[in-house]
Write a protein that holds these residues in place. Structure first.
Motif, PDB file in Angstrom:
ATOM      1  N   ARG A  43       6.214  27.355 -16.988  1.00 42.33           N
ATOM      2  CA  ARG A  43       5.257  26.687 -16.092  1.00 42.33           C
ATOM      3  C   ARG A  43       3.861  27.265 -16.249  1.00 42.33           C
ATOM      4  O   ARG A  43       2.883  26.525 -16.302  1.00 42.33           O
ATOM      5  N   LEU A  44       3.764  28.581 -16.304  1.00 36.32           N
ATOM      6  CA  LEU A  44       2.458  29.226 -16.436  1.00 36.32           C
ATOM      7  C   LEU A  44       1.810  28.858 -17.769  1.00 36.32           C
ATOM      8  O   LEU A  44       0.620  28.527 -17.815  1.00 36.32           O
ATOM      9  N   THR A  45       2.598  28.863 -18.820  1.00 39.52           N
ATOM     10  CA  THR A  45       2.080  28.495 -20.140  1.00 39.52           C
ATOM     11  C   THR A  45       1.650  27.030 -20.169  1.00 39.52           C
ATOM     12  O   THR A  45       0.565  26.695 -20.654  1.00 39.52           O
ATOM     13  N   LEU A  46       2.493  26.160 -19.642  1.00 40.24           N
ATOM     14  CA  LEU A  46       2.182  24.734 -19.646  1.00 40.24           C
ATOM     15  C   LEU A  46       0.978  24.416 -18.764  1.00 40.24           C
ATOM     16  O   LEU A  46       0.141  23.589 -19.131  1.00 40.24           O
ATOM     17  N   PHE A  47       0.866  25.082 -17.626  1.00 41.02           N
ATOM     18  CA  PHE A  47      -0.297  24.845 -16.762  1.00 41.02           C
ATOM     19  C   PHE A  47      -1.580  25.265 -17.483  1.00 41.02           C
ATOM     20  O   PHE A  47      -2.596  24.577 -17.395  1.00 41.02           O
ATOM     21  N   THR A  48      -1.511  26.376 -18.192  1.00 44.73           N
ATOM     22  CA  THR A  48      -2.673  26.836 -18.964  1.00 44.73           C
ATOM     23  C   THR A  48      -3.042  25.797 -20.023  1.00 44.73           C
ATOM     24  O   THR A  48      -4.218  25.486 -20.202  1.00 44.73           O
ATOM     25  N   GLU A  49      -2.031  25.252 -20.705  1.00 47.83           N
ATOM     26  CA  GLU A  49      -2.292  24.220 -21.710  1.00 47.83           C
ATOM     27  C   GLU A  49      -2.851  22.953 -21.069  1.00 47.83           C
ATOM     28  O   GLU A  49      -3.747  22.312 -21.619  1.00 47.83           O
ATOM     29  N   LEU A  50      -2.302  22.586 -19.918  1.00 44.22           N
ATOM     30  CA  LEU A  50      -2.775  21.387 -19.207  1.00 44.22           C
ATOM     31  C   LEU A  50      -4.262  21.473 -18.882  1.00 44.22           C
ATOM     32  O   LEU A  50      -4.975  20.477 -18.933  1.00 44.22           O
ATOM     33  N   CYS A  51      -4.700  22.657 -18.541  1.00 41.33           N
ATOM     34  CA  CYS A  51      -6.064  22.842 -18.045  1.00 41.33           C
ATOM     35  C   CYS A  51      -7.031  23.359 -19.107  1.00 41.33           C
ATOM     36  O   CYS A  51      -8.079  23.903 -18.767  1.00 41.33           O
ATOM     37  N   GLN A  52      -6.677  23.194 -20.363  1.00 40.65           N
ATOM     38  CA  GLN A  52      -7.616  23.576 -21.420  1.00 40.65           C
ATOM     39  C   GLN A  52      -8.693  22.505 -21.541  1.00 40.65           C
ATOM     40  O   GLN A  52      -8.448  21.318 -21.311  1.00 40.65           O
ATOM     41  N   GLU A  53      -9.885  22.944 -21.942  1.00 37.65           N
ATOM     42  CA  GLU A  53     -10.988  22.006 -22.104  1.00 37.65           C
ATOM     43  C   GLU A  53     -10.706  21.060 -23.260  1.00 37.65           C
ATOM     44  O   GLU A  53     -10.204  21.458 -24.296  1.00 37.65           O
ATOM     45  N   LYS A  54     -11.017  19.797 -23.024  1.00 39.49           N
ATOM     46  CA  LYS A  54     -10.884  18.756 -24.041  1.00 39.49           C
ATOM     47  C   LYS A  54     -12.181  17.956 -24.031  1.00 39.49           C
ATOM     48  O   LYS A  54     -12.890  17.939 -23.019  1.00 39.49           O
ATOM     49  N   PRO A  55     -12.477  17.263 -25.111  1.00 33.04           N
ATOM     50  CA  PRO A  55     -13.693  16.436 -25.109  1.00 33.04           C
ATOM     51  C   PRO A  55     -13.692  15.403 -23.973  1.00 33.04           C
ATOM     52  O   PRO A  55     -14.718  15.120 -23.375  1.00 33.04           O
ATOM     53  N   SER A  56     -12.508  14.896 -23.655  1.00 37.21           N
ATOM     54  CA  SER A  56     -12.423  13.902 -22.588  1.00 37.21           C
ATOM     55  C   SER A  56     -12.418  14.535 -21.190  1.00 37.21           C
ATOM     56  O   SER A  56     -12.557  13.832 -20.192  1.00 37.21           O
ATOM     57  N   TYR A  57     -12.245  15.852 -21.132  1.00 35.74           N
ATOM     58  CA  TYR A  57     -12.173  16.527 -19.828  1.00 35.74           C
ATOM     59  C   TYR A  57     -12.808  17.910 -19.938  1.00 35.74           C
ATOM     60  O   TYR A  57     -12.111  18.920 -19.952  1.00 35.74           O
ATOM     61  N   PRO A  58     -14.127  17.985 -20.022  1.00 41.34           N
ATOM     62  CA  PRO A  58     -14.787  19.296 -20.089  1.00 41.34           C
ATOM     63  C   PRO A  58     -14.678  20.025 -18.748  1.00 41.34           C
ATOM     64  O   PRO A  58     -14.712  19.404 -17.694  1.00 41.34           O
ATOM     65  N   ARG A  59     -14.504  21.322 -18.809  1.00 51.02           N
ATOM     66  CA  ARG A  59     -14.395  22.187 -17.629  1.00 51.02           C
ATOM     67  C   ARG A  59     -13.401  21.643 -16.591  1.00 51.02           C
ATOM     68  O   ARG A  59     -13.781  21.282 -15.478  1.00 51.02           O
ATOM     69  N   PRO A  60     -12.121  21.606 -16.962  1.00 51.61           N
ATOM     70  CA  PRO A  60     -11.115  21.086 -16.028  1.00 51.61           C
ATOM     71  C   PRO A  60     -10.915  21.970 -14.794  1.00 51.61           C
ATOM     72  O   PRO A  60     -10.516  21.485 -13.749  1.00 51.61           O
ATOM     73  N   LEU A  61     -11.220  23.262 -14.941  1.00 52.68           N
ATOM     74  CA  LEU A  61     -11.058  24.185 -13.804  1.00 52.68           C
ATOM     75  C   LEU A  61     -12.410  24.725 -13.388  1.00 52.68           C
ATOM     76  O   LEU A  61     -13.254  25.051 -14.229  1.00 52.68           O
ATOM     77  N   THR A  62     -12.586  24.859 -12.090  1.00 56.84           N
ATOM     78  CA  THR A  62     -13.792  25.509 -11.592  1.00 56.84           C
ATOM     79  C   THR A  62     -13.673  27.001 -11.864  1.00 56.84           C
ATOM     80  O   THR A  62     -12.604  27.491 -12.241  1.00 56.84           O
ATOM     81  N   ASP A  63     -14.755  27.729 -11.670  1.00 58.35           N
ATOM     82  CA  ASP A  63     -14.709  29.180 -11.880  1.00 58.35           C
ATOM     83  C   ASP A  63     -13.697  29.834 -10.943  1.00 58.35           C
ATOM     84  O   ASP A  63     -12.990  30.768 -11.317  1.00 58.35           O
ATOM     85  N   ASP A  64     -13.629  29.339  -9.722  1.00 60.06           N
ATOM     86  CA  ASP A  64     -12.662  29.853  -8.742  1.00 60.06           C
ATOM     87  C   ASP A  64     -11.225  29.605  -9.213  1.00 60.06           C
ATOM     88  O   ASP A  64     -10.380  30.506  -9.146  1.00 60.06           O
ATOM     89  N   GLN A  65     -10.958  28.402  -9.652  1.00 58.92           N
ATOM     90  CA  GLN A  65      -9.614  28.064 -10.126  1.00 58.92           C
ATOM     91  C   GLN A  65      -9.253  28.867 -11.367  1.00 58.92           C
ATOM     92  O   GLN A  65      -8.123  29.322 -11.514  1.00 58.92           O
ATOM     93  N   GLN A  66     -10.217  29.046 -12.259  1.00 59.81           N
ATOM     94  CA  GLN A  66      -9.979  29.833 -13.472  1.00 59.81           C
ATOM     95  C   GLN A  66      -9.658  31.286 -13.110  1.00 59.81           C
ATOM     96  O   GLN A  66      -8.762  31.901 -13.695  1.00 59.81           O
TER      97      GLN A  66
END
Length: 179
Positions: A43-66
């Motif tokens: 789950r931790l690995t997959l969540f990290t992959e889910l929230c990686q930056e992509k061209p279609s979704y820049p900065r998916p996590l706020t600094d707080d969430q990161q």
């Protein structure tokens, strides 16, 4: 004399059966712990992959969430518990520490997922993540039931005597561990 021999034989058989029952319950609980450990890692690995930056979704996590995600990643090594179970299961042992870390990671991931914009996340990975979350809950329930049975068997007579002789101690339940 024959009655005494038969009584002794029956008592020995009952003690052995109780011992085998306690071992089976403890083994079931240990297997559930292995599944829980595996699911929380995935789950931790997959969540990290889910929230990686992509061209279609820049900065998916706020600094707080990161920062929260990094905190959870730092907890990950804490949940490794050593074998044999007899030593790690003592009060304050590594099993209690592992269970507390698993709880923190689980709750942290749930909180993070609730705050992330799911619309731009990969639907397949999100479905896989949700399935892992359900698997974790089911493994936790299985562990809780196995430990309830084990702890009941260890606390009542003749289980208490058999458990003491066989070095089988009660195991902590997720709800009993202090954060």
């Amino acid at each position: 004399m024959q009655v005494l021999f038969i009584s002794f034989t029956l008592a020995a058989i009952l003690v052995y059966l109780w011992y085998a029952s306690l071992l089976k319950k403890r083994t079931s609980a240990i297997e559930a712990l292995k599944v829980i450990d595996s699911k929380i890692d995935k789950r931790l690995t997959l969540f990290t992959e889910l929230c990686q930056e992509k061209p279609s979704y820049p900065r998916p996590l706020t600094d707080d969430q990161q920062a929260q995600l990094e905190l959870l990643k730092q907890l990950q090594p804490e949940h490794d518990w050593e074998q044999p179970i007899e030593e790690s299961n003592m009060a304050g042992g590594s099993l209690s520490v592992s269970i507390a870390a698993w709880q923190q990671i689980d709750q942290g991931l749930e909180a993070l997922l609730a705050t992330v914009n799911k619309d731009k996340l990969s639907a397949d990975q999100l479905a896989e993540y949700i399935q892992l979350e359900l698997d974790f809950v089911h493994a936790e329930d299985f562990y809780r039931k196995a430990v309830d049975e084990l702890n009941s068997g260890v606390k009542i007579f003749p289980g208490s005597a058999v458990a003491k002789f066989a070095r089988i101690a009660p195991m902590p339940i997720f709800d009993q561990v202090q954060d």
